[in-house]
Design a protein around this motif. Structure first.
Motif, PDB file in Angstrom:
ATOM      1  N   ALA A  59      30.877  33.367  84.068  1.00 37.78           N
ATOM      2  CA  ALA A  59      31.553  33.125  85.293  1.00 37.78           C
ATOM      3  C   ALA A  59      32.713  32.505  85.462  1.00 37.78           C
ATOM      4  O   ALA A  59      33.737  33.440  85.503  1.00 37.78           O
ATOM      5  N   THR A  60      32.380  31.587  85.638  1.00 39.06           N
ATOM      6  CA  THR A  60      33.722  30.399  86.113  1.00 39.06           C
ATOM      7  C   THR A  60      35.164  30.623  85.164  1.00 39.06           C
ATOM      8  O   THR A  60      36.131  30.523  85.310  1.00 39.06           O
ATOM      9  N   ALA A  61      34.164  30.544  83.731  1.00 39.41           N
ATOM     10  CA  ALA A  61      35.620  30.723  82.464  1.00 39.41           C
ATOM     11  C   ALA A  61      36.128  32.034  82.847  1.00 39.41           C
ATOM     12  O   ALA A  61      36.982  31.543  82.459  1.00 39.41           O
ATOM     13  N   ARG A  62      35.940  32.668  82.883  1.00 35.16           N
ATOM     14  CA  ARG A  62      36.005  33.782  83.349  1.00 35.16           C
ATOM     15  C   ARG A  62      36.979  34.339  84.392  1.00 35.16           C
ATOM     16  O   ARG A  62      38.306  34.326  84.436  1.00 35.16           O
ATOM     17  N   ALA A  63      36.426  33.725  85.440  1.00 34.06           N
ATOM     18  CA  ALA A  63      36.978  33.576  85.767  1.00 34.06           C
ATOM     19  C   ALA A  63      38.691  32.521  86.539  1.00 34.06           C
ATOM     20  O   ALA A  63      40.167  33.313  86.446  1.00 34.06           O
ATOM     21  N   ARG A  64      38.933  32.109  85.718  1.00 43.19           N
ATOM     22  CA  ARG A  64      39.657  30.489  86.328  1.00 43.19           C
ATOM     23  C   ARG A  64      40.191  31.351  84.454  1.00 43.19           C
ATOM     24  O   ARG A  64      42.372  31.209  84.928  1.00 43.19           O
ATOM     25  N   ALA A  65      40.502  32.609  83.304  1.00 36.77           N
ATOM     26  CA  ALA A  65      41.426  32.787  82.385  1.00 36.77           C
ATOM     27  C   ALA A  65      41.317  34.053  83.198  1.00 36.77           C
ATOM     28  O   ALA A  65      43.166  33.713  83.563  1.00 36.77           O
ATOM     29  N   GLY A  66      41.212  34.297  83.894  1.00 40.19           N
ATOM     30  CA  GLY A  66      42.169  35.709  85.058  1.00 40.19           C
ATOM     31  C   GLY A  66      42.976  34.638  85.784  1.00 40.19           C
ATOM     32  O   GLY A  66      43.720  35.585  85.715  1.00 40.19           O
ATOM     33  N   ALA A  67      42.800  34.339  86.515  1.00 41.30           N
ATOM     34  CA  ALA A  67      43.233  33.531  87.347  1.00 41.30           C
ATOM     35  C   ALA A  67      45.037  32.673  86.449  1.00 41.30           C
ATOM     36  O   ALA A  67      46.246  32.560  87.367  1.00 41.30           O
ATOM     37  N   ALA A  68      44.401  31.863  85.631  1.00 44.50           N
ATOM     38  CA  ALA A  68      45.555  31.868  84.222  1.00 44.50           C
ATOM     39  C   ALA A  68      46.571  32.800  84.141  1.00 44.50           C
ATOM     40  O   ALA A  68      47.302  32.194  83.069  1.00 44.50           O
ATOM     41  N   GLY A  69      46.485  33.969  83.974  1.00 42.52           N
ATOM     42  CA  GLY A  69      46.841  35.510  83.466  1.00 42.52           C
ATOM     43  C   GLY A  69      46.748  35.337  82.407  1.00 42.52           C
ATOM     44  O   GLY A  69      48.071  36.597  81.608  1.00 42.52           O
ATOM     45  N   VAL A  70      45.275  35.317  81.813  1.00 37.09           N
ATOM     46  CA  VAL A  70      44.885  35.510  80.331  1.00 37.09           C
ATOM     47  C   VAL A  70      43.918  36.393  80.298  1.00 37.09           C
ATOM     48  O   VAL A  70      43.975  37.052  78.910  1.00 37.09           O
ATOM     49  N   GLY A  71      43.858  36.757  81.339  1.00 39.11           N
ATOM     50  CA  GLY A  71      42.691  37.994  80.909  1.00 39.11           C
ATOM     51  C   GLY A  71      41.403  37.117  81.449  1.00 39.11           C
ATOM     52  O   GLY A  71      41.010  36.174  80.350  1.00 39.11           O
ATOM     53  N   GLY A  72      40.642  37.809  81.408  1.00 36.02           N
ATOM     54  CA  GLY A  72      38.638  37.906  81.759  1.00 36.02           C
ATOM     55  C   GLY A  72      38.099  38.030  80.760  1.00 36.02           C
ATOM     56  O   GLY A  72      36.851  37.443  80.311  1.00 36.02           O
ATOM     57  N   SER A  73      38.523  38.636  78.784  1.00 38.16           N
ATOM     58  CA  SER A  73      38.685  39.198  78.540  1.00 38.16           C
ATOM     59  C   SER A  73      39.171  39.218  77.473  1.00 38.16           C
ATOM     60  O   SER A  73      40.142  39.493  77.341  1.00 38.16           O
ATOM     61  N   GLY A  74      38.933  38.990  75.902  1.00 35.08           N
ATOM     62  CA  GLY A  74      39.886  38.648  74.793  1.00 35.08           C
ATOM     63  C   GLY A  74      40.177  37.868  74.104  1.00 35.08           C
ATOM     64  O   GLY A  74      40.579  37.104  74.970  1.00 35.08           O
ATOM     65  N   GLY A  75      40.003  37.588  72.884  1.00 33.04           N
ATOM     66  CA  GLY A  75      41.106  36.522  72.469  1.00 33.04           C
ATOM     67  C   GLY A  75      40.088  35.070  73.027  1.00 33.04           C
ATOM     68  O   GLY A  75      39.272  34.877  72.194  1.00 33.04           O
ATOM     69  N   SER A  76      41.069  34.127  72.867  1.00 36.44           N
ATOM     70  CA  SER A  76      40.655  32.539  73.281  1.00 36.44           C
ATOM     71  C   SER A  76      39.560  32.717  74.693  1.00 36.44           C
ATOM     72  O   SER A  76      38.190  31.678  74.797  1.00 36.44           O
ATOM     73  N   THR A  77      39.774  33.998  75.415  1.00 35.89           N
ATOM     74  CA  THR A  77      38.572  33.616  76.519  1.00 35.89           C
ATOM     75  C   THR A  77      36.742  33.872  75.708  1.00 35.89           C
ATOM     76  O   THR A  77      35.281  33.636  76.053  1.00 35.89           O
ATOM     77  N   ASP A  78      36.805  35.380  74.578  1.00 36.69           N
ATOM     78  CA  ASP A  78      36.183  35.545  74.290  1.00 36.69           C
ATOM     79  C   ASP A  78      35.619  33.968  73.508  1.00 36.69           C
ATOM     80  O   ASP A  78      34.565  34.142  73.204  1.00 36.69           O
ATOM     81  N   ALA A  79      36.365  33.803  73.056  1.00 38.85           N
ATOM     82  CA  ALA A  79      36.325  31.895  71.575  1.00 38.85           C
ATOM     83  C   ALA A  79      35.234  31.510  73.139  1.00 38.85           C
ATOM     84  O   ALA A  79      34.249  30.848  72.689  1.00 38.85           O
ATOM     85  N   ILE A  80      36.060  30.941  73.736  1.00 40.29           N
ATOM     86  CA  ILE A  80      35.304  30.120  75.328  1.00 40.29           C
ATOM     87  C   ILE A  80      33.555  30.571  75.038  1.00 40.29           C
ATOM     88  O   ILE A  80      33.094  29.251  74.720  1.00 40.29           O
ATOM     89  N   LEU A  81      33.972  31.665  75.727  1.00 42.25           N
ATOM     90  CA  LEU A  81      32.537  32.510  75.872  1.00 42.25           C
ATOM     91  C   LEU A  81      31.350  32.587  74.821  1.00 42.25           C
ATOM     92  O   LEU A  81      30.146  32.506  75.252  1.00 42.25           O
ATOM     93  N   LYS A  82      31.952  33.040  73.382  1.00 41.32           N
ATOM     94  CA  LYS A  82      30.941  32.489  72.677  1.00 41.32           C
ATOM     95  C   LYS A  82      30.720  31.636  72.204  1.00 41.32           C
ATOM     96  O   LYS A  82      29.592  31.212  71.978  1.00 41.32           O
ATOM     97  N   GLY A  83      31.226  30.469  72.051  1.00 41.13           N
ATOM     98  CA  GLY A  83      30.950  28.777  71.757  1.00 41.13           C
ATOM     99  C   GLY A  83      29.995  28.276  73.020  1.00 41.13           C
ATOM    100  O   GLY A  83      28.973  27.659  72.841  1.00 41.13           O
ATOM    101  N   MET A  84      30.130  29.162  74.118  1.00 42.48           N
ATOM    102  CA  MET A  84      29.387  28.542  75.345  1.00 42.48           C
ATOM    103  C   MET A  84      27.528  28.818  75.043  1.00 42.48           C
ATOM    104  O   MET A  84      27.005  28.313  74.906  1.00 42.48           O
TER     105      MET A  84
END
Length: 142
Positions: A59-84
Motif C-alpha cells: 500500500a505504501t509503494a502504491r501511494a508513493r507511486a501515485g504521489a510521484a505521478g507514476v500511477g498506483g498500477s501498471g508498469g514499474s509499480t506492478d514490477a515493484i509490487l510483484k518483486g515484493m
C-alpha cells in the motif's frame, strides 16, 4: 520345577522392561508433538505478521507511486509490487523449510532414546541371570 520358575521370572522381567520402554517412548513422542505444535503455532503467527507487513508495504509503494505521478498500477509499480510479493513468498518457503527441519530434529532427538525390544529383552535376561544361581546357563539349556 525351579527352572520353570526361573524362565517365568525372566519372561516377566523382559515383558516389564519392554512395557516400561514403550511408556517412555510414548512420553517422548507426546513431548515431541507438543514442541512441534508450539513451533507450528509460532510459525503461523509469524506468517500472519509477514502478510500484514507485506500488505502495508505494498500500500505504501502504491501511494508513493501515485504521489510521484507514476500511477498506483501498471508498469514499474506492478514490477515493484510483484518483486515484493515474490520476496515474501520466498521468505515463507524458507521459513517452512526451516520449520520442517526443526520438526525433523525434534522427532529424531525424541526417538534417539527409543528402546530396541531386543536390547530391552537382553538387558532383562542379563539382570535375571545375574540373580540366578545358574547364571551360566542359557534359556535354551533350561
Amino acid at each position: 520345577m525351579g527352572s520353570a520358575a526361573s524362565v517365568a521370572t525372566v519372561g516377566l522381567n523382559a515383558a516389564l522392561a519392554a512395557e516400561q520402554a514403550r511408556r517412555a517412548d510414548k512420553k517422548a513422542d507426546a513431548s515431541a508433538d507438543r514442541q512441534i505444535a508450539a513451533l507450528s503455532t509460532q510459525n503461523a503467527q509469524a506468517e500472519a505478521e509477514r502478510a500484514t507487513r507485506l500488505r502495508a508495504a505494498m500500500a505504501t509503494a502504491r501511494a508513493r507511486a501515485g504521489a510521484a505521478g507514476v500511477g498506483g498500477s501498471g508498469g514499474s509499480t506492478d514490477a515493484i509490487l510483484k518483486g515484493m510479493t515474490e520476496q515474501a513468498e520466498a521468505d515463507a518457503r524458507a521459513e517452512q523449510a526451516a520449520l520442517r527441519e526443526r520438526a525433523r530434529d525434534i522427532r529424531s532427538s525424541s526417538g534417539s532414546g527409543r528402546s530396541n525390544l531386543l536390547e530391552v529383552t537382553s538387558t532383562a535376561l542379563q539382570g535375571s541371570a545375574g540373580r540366578s544361581s545358574r547364571s551360566s546357563r542359557s534359556l535354551l539349556e533350561i
